[in-house]
Design a protein around this motif. Structure first.
Motif, PDB file in Angstrom:
ATOM      1  N   THR A  27       0.997  -1.084   0.040  1.00  0.00           N
ATOM      2  CA  THR A  27      -0.006   0.057   0.070  1.00  0.00           C
ATOM      3  C   THR A  27       0.900   1.427  -0.051  1.00  0.00           C
ATOM      4  O   THR A  27       1.841   1.493   0.797  1.00  0.00           O
ATOM      5  N   ALA A  28       0.659   2.177  -1.073  1.00  0.00           N
ATOM      6  CA  ALA A  28       1.367   3.514  -0.723  1.00  0.00           C
ATOM      7  C   ALA A  28       0.513   4.332  -0.328  1.00  0.00           C
ATOM      8  O   ALA A  28      -0.587   4.431  -0.320  1.00  0.00           O
ATOM      9  N   VAL A  29       1.143   5.502   0.045  1.00  0.00           N
ATOM     10  CA  VAL A  29       0.569   6.689   1.086  1.00  0.00           C
ATOM     11  C   VAL A  29      -0.335   7.418   0.062  1.00  0.00           C
ATOM     12  O   VAL A  29      -1.456   7.927   0.545  1.00  0.00           O
ATOM     13  N   ASP A  30      -0.006   7.357  -1.317  1.00  0.00           N
ATOM     14  CA  ASP A  30      -0.999   8.177  -1.923  1.00  0.00           C
ATOM     15  C   ASP A  30      -2.161   7.313  -2.508  1.00  0.00           C
ATOM     16  O   ASP A  30      -3.258   7.861  -2.930  1.00  0.00           O
ATOM     17  N   ASN A  31      -2.358   6.120  -1.982  1.00  0.00           N
ATOM     18  CA  ASN A  31      -3.437   5.363  -2.189  1.00  0.00           C
ATOM     19  C   ASN A  31      -4.482   5.015  -0.856  1.00  0.00           C
ATOM     20  O   ASN A  31      -5.036   4.141  -1.064  1.00  0.00           O
ATOM     21  N   VAL A  32      -4.152   5.892  -0.046  1.00  0.00           N
ATOM     22  CA  VAL A  32      -4.741   5.479   1.449  1.00  0.00           C
ATOM     23  C   VAL A  32      -5.517   6.851   1.712  1.00  0.00           C
ATOM     24  O   VAL A  32      -5.060   8.097   1.635  1.00  0.00           O
ATOM     25  N   ILE A  39     -12.311  13.625   9.656  1.00  0.00           N
ATOM     26  CA  ILE A  39     -11.529  14.633   9.186  1.00  0.00           C
ATOM     27  C   ILE A  39     -10.357  14.144   8.305  1.00  0.00           C
ATOM     28  O   ILE A  39      -9.661  13.248   8.901  1.00  0.00           O
ATOM     29  N   VAL A  40     -10.450  14.211   6.998  1.00  0.00           N
ATOM     30  CA  VAL A  40      -9.355  13.710   6.156  1.00  0.00           C
ATOM     31  C   VAL A  40      -7.894  14.245   6.495  1.00  0.00           C
ATOM     32  O   VAL A  40      -7.973  15.478   6.737  1.00  0.00           O
ATOM     33  N   GLN A  41      -7.014  13.352   6.891  1.00  0.00           N
ATOM     34  CA  GLN A  41      -5.635  13.716   7.172  1.00  0.00           C
ATOM     35  C   GLN A  41      -4.834  13.723   5.773  1.00  0.00           C
ATOM     36  O   GLN A  41      -5.234  13.164   4.825  1.00  0.00           O
ATOM     37  N   LYS A  42      -3.887  14.449   5.820  1.00  0.00           N
ATOM     38  CA  LYS A  42      -2.854  14.634   4.558  1.00  0.00           C
ATOM     39  C   LYS A  42      -1.789  13.834   4.626  1.00  0.00           C
ATOM     40  O   LYS A  42      -1.041  13.851   5.379  1.00  0.00           O
ATOM     41  N   PRO A  43      -1.713  12.979   3.458  1.00  0.00           N
ATOM     42  CA  PRO A  43      -0.676  12.124   3.099  1.00  0.00           C
ATOM     43  C   PRO A  43       0.710  12.815   3.301  1.00  0.00           C
ATOM     44  O   PRO A  43       1.016  14.031   3.145  1.00  0.00           O
ATOM     45  N   THR A  44       1.664  12.005   3.975  1.00  0.00           N
ATOM     46  CA  THR A  44       3.184  12.432   4.177  1.00  0.00           C
ATOM     47  C   THR A  44       3.182  13.600   4.989  1.00  0.00           C
ATOM     48  O   THR A  44       4.273  13.727   5.837  1.00  0.00           O
ATOM     49  N   THR A  45       1.961  14.481   5.285  1.00  0.00           N
ATOM     50  CA  THR A  45       2.071  15.620   6.543  1.00  0.00           C
ATOM     51  C   THR A  45       1.572  14.887   7.711  1.00  0.00           C
ATOM     52  O   THR A  45       2.431  15.069   8.935  1.00  0.00           O
ATOM     53  N   ASP A  46       0.609  14.197   7.687  1.00  0.00           N
ATOM     54  CA  ASP A  46      -0.067  13.630   8.771  1.00  0.00           C
ATOM     55  C   ASP A  46       0.249  12.205   9.135  1.00  0.00           C
ATOM     56  O   ASP A  46       0.207  11.927  10.313  1.00  0.00           O
ATOM     57  N   THR A  48       2.406   8.637   7.338  1.00  0.00           N
ATOM     58  CA  THR A  48       3.332   7.975   6.413  1.00  0.00           C
ATOM     59  C   THR A  48       3.118   6.540   6.264  1.00  0.00           C
ATOM     60  O   THR A  48       2.590   6.026   7.428  1.00  0.00           O
ATOM     61  N   ILE A  49       3.566   5.766   5.441  1.00  0.00           N
ATOM     62  CA  ILE A  49       3.598   4.503   5.246  1.00  0.00           C
ATOM     63  C   ILE A  49       4.859   4.030   4.813  1.00  0.00           C
ATOM     64  O   ILE A  49       5.430   4.203   4.065  1.00  0.00           O
ATOM     65  N   SER A  50       5.389   2.778   5.697  1.00  0.00           N
ATOM     66  CA  SER A  50       6.697   1.881   5.330  1.00  0.00           C
ATOM     67  C   SER A  50       6.020   0.460   5.376  1.00  0.00           C
ATOM     68  O   SER A  50       5.914  -0.037   6.799  1.00  0.00           O
ATOM     69  N   GLY A  51       6.172  -0.222   4.457  1.00  0.00           N
ATOM     70  CA  GLY A  51       5.972  -1.622   4.406  1.00  0.00           C
ATOM     71  C   GLY A  51       4.548  -1.814   5.029  1.00  0.00           C
ATOM     72  O   GLY A  51       3.646  -1.117   4.042  1.00  0.00           O
ATOM     73  N   THR A  52       3.955  -2.344   6.126  1.00  0.00           N
ATOM     74  CA  THR A  52       2.869  -2.717   6.281  1.00  0.00           C
ATOM     75  C   THR A  52       2.256  -1.642   7.551  1.00  0.00           C
ATOM     76  O   THR A  52       1.439  -1.845   8.183  1.00  0.00           O
ATOM     77  N   THR A  53       3.321  -0.609   7.875  1.00  0.00           N
ATOM     78  CA  THR A  53       3.071   0.259   8.925  1.00  0.00           C
ATOM     79  C   THR A  53       2.618   1.560   8.632  1.00  0.00           C
ATOM     80  O   THR A  53       3.428   2.128   7.835  1.00  0.00           O
ATOM     81  N   GLN A  68     -10.461   5.836  10.798  1.00  0.00           N
ATOM     82  CA  GLN A  68     -10.838   5.130   9.585  1.00  0.00           C
ATOM     83  C   GLN A  68      -9.548   5.195   8.599  1.00  0.00           C
ATOM     84  O   GLN A  68      -9.077   6.268   8.242  1.00  0.00           O
ATOM     85  N   ILE A  69      -9.130   3.873   8.265  1.00  0.00           N
ATOM     86  CA  ILE A  69      -8.007   3.800   7.130  1.00  0.00           C
ATOM     87  C   ILE A  69      -8.747   3.100   6.022  1.00  0.00           C
ATOM     88  O   ILE A  69      -9.075   2.043   6.074  1.00  0.00           O
ATOM     89  N   ARG A  70      -8.728   3.770   4.844  1.00  0.00           N
ATOM     90  CA  ARG A  70      -9.369   3.094   3.565  1.00  0.00           C
ATOM     91  C   ARG A  70      -8.137   2.993   2.371  1.00  0.00           C
ATOM     92  O   ARG A  70      -7.712   4.004   1.846  1.00  0.00           O
ATOM     93  N   GLU A  71      -8.027   1.920   2.171  1.00  0.00           N
ATOM     94  CA  GLU A  71      -6.813   1.647   1.199  1.00  0.00           C
ATOM     95  C   GLU A  71      -7.570   1.402  -0.258  1.00  0.00           C
ATOM     96  O   GLU A  71      -8.444   0.562  -0.397  1.00  0.00           O
ATOM     97  N   LEU A  72      -7.242   2.436  -1.139  1.00  0.00           N
ATOM     98  CA  LEU A  72      -7.883   2.568  -2.349  1.00  0.00           C
ATOM     99  C   LEU A  72      -7.308   1.593  -3.619  1.00  0.00           C
ATOM    100  O   LEU A  72      -5.887   1.184  -3.063  1.00  0.00           O
ATOM    101  N   PRO A  73      -8.085   1.047  -4.474  1.00  0.00           N
ATOM    102  CA  PRO A  73      -7.271   0.257  -5.467  1.00  0.00           C
ATOM    103  C   PRO A  73      -6.234   1.026  -6.061  1.00  0.00           C
ATOM    104  O   PRO A  73      -5.894   2.015  -6.260  1.00  0.00           O
ATOM    105  N   ARG A  74      -4.974   0.068  -6.352  1.00  0.00           N
ATOM    106  CA  ARG A  74      -3.947   0.679  -6.852  1.00  0.00           C
ATOM    107  C   ARG A  74      -3.757   0.814  -8.573  1.00  0.00           C
ATOM    108  O   ARG A  74      -4.608  -0.147  -9.005  1.00  0.00           O
TER     109      ARG A  74
END
Length: 74
Positions: A27-32, A39-46, A48-53, A68-74
């Motif tokens: 899962t990539a930070v831009d797909n979550v 309230i939607v959080q801002k990727p890389t600012t609020d 990050t994702i590394s591996g499965t964390t 809530q964490i929503r993983e969108l299709p890649r």
């Protein structure tokens, strides 16, 4: 042609100390989408994702906060 997209939704509740949550491998930070009490959080600012964390950058969500964490299709 109709296309059906699916996504993974993970729900958690903040406890004031936990800053990491599990996501699907690859899962990539831009797909979550990450929300705290809706309230939607801002990727890389609020967060990050590394591996499965997924890690919250500004500290742990407060106790009782709906996460809530929503993983969108890649």
């Amino acid at each position: 042609i109709a296309t059906t997209l699916s996504y993974v939704t993970r729900n958690a509740t903040g406890d004031g100390s936990t800053t990491t949550f599990t996501v699907t491998s690859g899962t990539a930070v831009d797909n979550v989408l990450v929300m705290e009490n809706g309230i939607v959080q801002k990727p890389t600012t609020d967060y990050t994702i590394s591996g499965t964390t997924l890690t919250f950058q500004g500290g742990a969500p407060a106790s009782g906060v709906a996460i809530q964490i929503r993983e969108l299709p890649r």
